[in-house]
Design an enzyme around this catalytic site. Structure first.
Site, PDB file in Angstrom:
ATOM      1  N   TRP A 102       0.523  -1.743  -2.053  1.00  0.00           N
ATOM      2  CA  TRP A 102      -0.806  -1.374  -1.554  1.00  0.00           C
ATOM      3  C   TRP A 102      -1.661  -0.777  -2.662  1.00  0.00           C
ATOM      4  O   TRP A 102      -2.867  -1.034  -2.736  1.00  0.00           O
ATOM      5  CB  TRP A 102      -0.688  -0.454  -0.348  1.00  0.00           C
ATOM      6  N   ASP A 171      -5.488   6.588   0.213  1.00  0.00           N
ATOM      7  CA  ASP A 171      -5.187   5.649   1.298  1.00  0.00           C
ATOM      8  C   ASP A 171      -4.020   6.236   2.084  1.00  0.00           C
ATOM      9  O   ASP A 171      -2.857   6.090   1.710  1.00  0.00           O
ATOM     10  CB  ASP A 171      -4.830   4.281   0.719  1.00  0.00           C
ATOM     11  N   LYS A 195      -0.833   2.386  12.410  1.00  0.00           N
ATOM     12  CA  LYS A 195       0.461   3.006  12.138  1.00  0.00           C
ATOM     13  C   LYS A 195       0.591   4.343  12.876  1.00  0.00           C
ATOM     14  O   LYS A 195       1.480   4.515  13.696  1.00  0.00           O
ATOM     15  CB  LYS A 195       0.653   3.179  10.631  1.00  0.00           C
TER      16      LYS A 195
END
Length: 359
Positions: A102, A171, A195
């Site tokens: 990511w 993030d 999530k």
């Protein structure tokens, strides 16, 4: 019968939230229709939006000089939005820490809009740790400093907040709301919802007021934080059902004791699984102990020819979505807030039985 879902995302949602949404699906608040069927600008939905924002502010103790945004495009859209919104201010280089897939995607996108300095990387040990500040090579005048506090795929989590002189951007898709965070140390926090917040289709942004007017010329309107802030995240029609469900999750979290309670629970759940893995010769963790994630626990079997049997039998036992990401293989158990301790207990019991039979 509900099964135990260890999916990395879209992930498990709290059962009480799903039941409430089910009950309100056809008749929300006695209005004779669903929340998905009312105007996002109606007084009724405005109350949903404002309540969700306040509950999130309460949960994370967000200071008044930060805007809370509910955004389209998930965290991936923010890979573009971050440089678009921040490269127009002081500094013309962005600092990034490279800790996995990511972070890699965020870096690649930022490079489309300006120069990127990779401050530190854990690629040398296959992204198995979070680099400490002593290894950083920071820019003298960075526009911002970006990192990924928890790498969902690799299962690496930072146990500290970087101390930097420029705006800190994070993030937090995988670990937001799993513990208290010092929001005042950040310039911008973003997180995809799927999530620990709610269903896919929405993302949360927390932006310090002084960073709202640094955008590059030509920024797409849909990525402009100032536009979103001034419009109350309703410059266009937002994903109303995802916003509503996220608000229900915030209520559920507050009722369970908030993020401090979630931190204790996450430590208990992850410790149980890591302790079992570390005590076994049949399973192992690829992540260095000081950097192990509480949210995403990857593990491998000593004999990977048994992977297929493990996945087939675990699913038959009601343990879902344990297959590791396609880029790394192995197994992965995601232990987000909505995954109960009973799920981890069931997983450990299955793993012990599988090892006894197959090891």
């Amino acid at each position: 019968m509900r099964k135990f879902n260890f999916c990395a995302g879209p992930a498990a949602l709290p059962e009480p939230v799903l039941l409430q949404a089910q009950q309100e699906l056809l008749d929300w608040g006695g209005r004779g229709c669903s929340v998905m069927e009312v105007s996002h600008r109606s007084p009724e939905f405005t109350e949903v939006a404002e309540t969700a924002e306040q509950d999130l502010r309460d949960l994370l103790a967000i200071p008044d000089n930060y805007k809370v945004l509910f955004l389209h495009g998930g965290a991936t859209a923010q890979f573009s939005a971050v440089p678009w919104n921040l490269f127009g201010g002081p500094g013309r280089v962005a600092d990034y820490i490279y800790t996995g897939q990511w972070a890699k995607k965020a870096i690649a996108e930022a490079r489309r809009y300006g120069p990127v300095n990779v401050v530190a990387s854990s690629e040398d040990r296959n992204f198995s740790y979070a680099p400490g500040p002593d290894s950083w090579q920071q820019s003298e005048d960075a526009a911002y400093f970006h990192y990924t506090p928890n790498e969902t795929i690799g299962g690496v989590e930072f146990d500290y907040v970087p101390e930097v002189s420029c705006p800190l951007v994070a993030d937090m898709s995988s670990n937001i709301l799993s513990r208290p965070i010092p929001v005042e140390k950040f310039g911008m926090i973003y997180a995809g919802a799927q999530k620990n917040i709610g269903p896919s289709g929405i993302a949360v942004g927390i932006v310090r007021d002084d960073l709202l007017d640094r955008a590059l010329d030509g920024i797409p309107r849909s990525l402009n934080w100032r536009v979103a802030a001034d419009a109350g995240s309703m410059d266009n029609t937002p994903p109303t059902f995802a916003w509503y469900l996220s608000g229900l999750v915030f209520k559920w979290l507050k009722a369970r004791g908030g993020v401090s309670a979630m931190e204790l629970e996450s430590r208990r759940k992850s410790a149980m699984l890591y302790d079992f893995i570390d005590g076994s010769d049949f399973y192992s963790s690829p992540v260095e102990p000081g950097s192990r994630s509480r949210m995403n626990v990857p593990f491998v079997l000593a004999d990977d020819s048994l992977d297929g049997a493990f996945l087939e039998q675990s699913e038959a036992a009601g343990l879902l979505n344990l297959k590791g990401h396609r880029s790394v293989g192995g197994m992965r158990a995601s232990l987000y807030n909505a995954v109960p301790m009973e799920a981890v207990e069931a997983l450990v019991a299955f793993m012990a039985d599988f090892e006894k039979r197959m090891g």
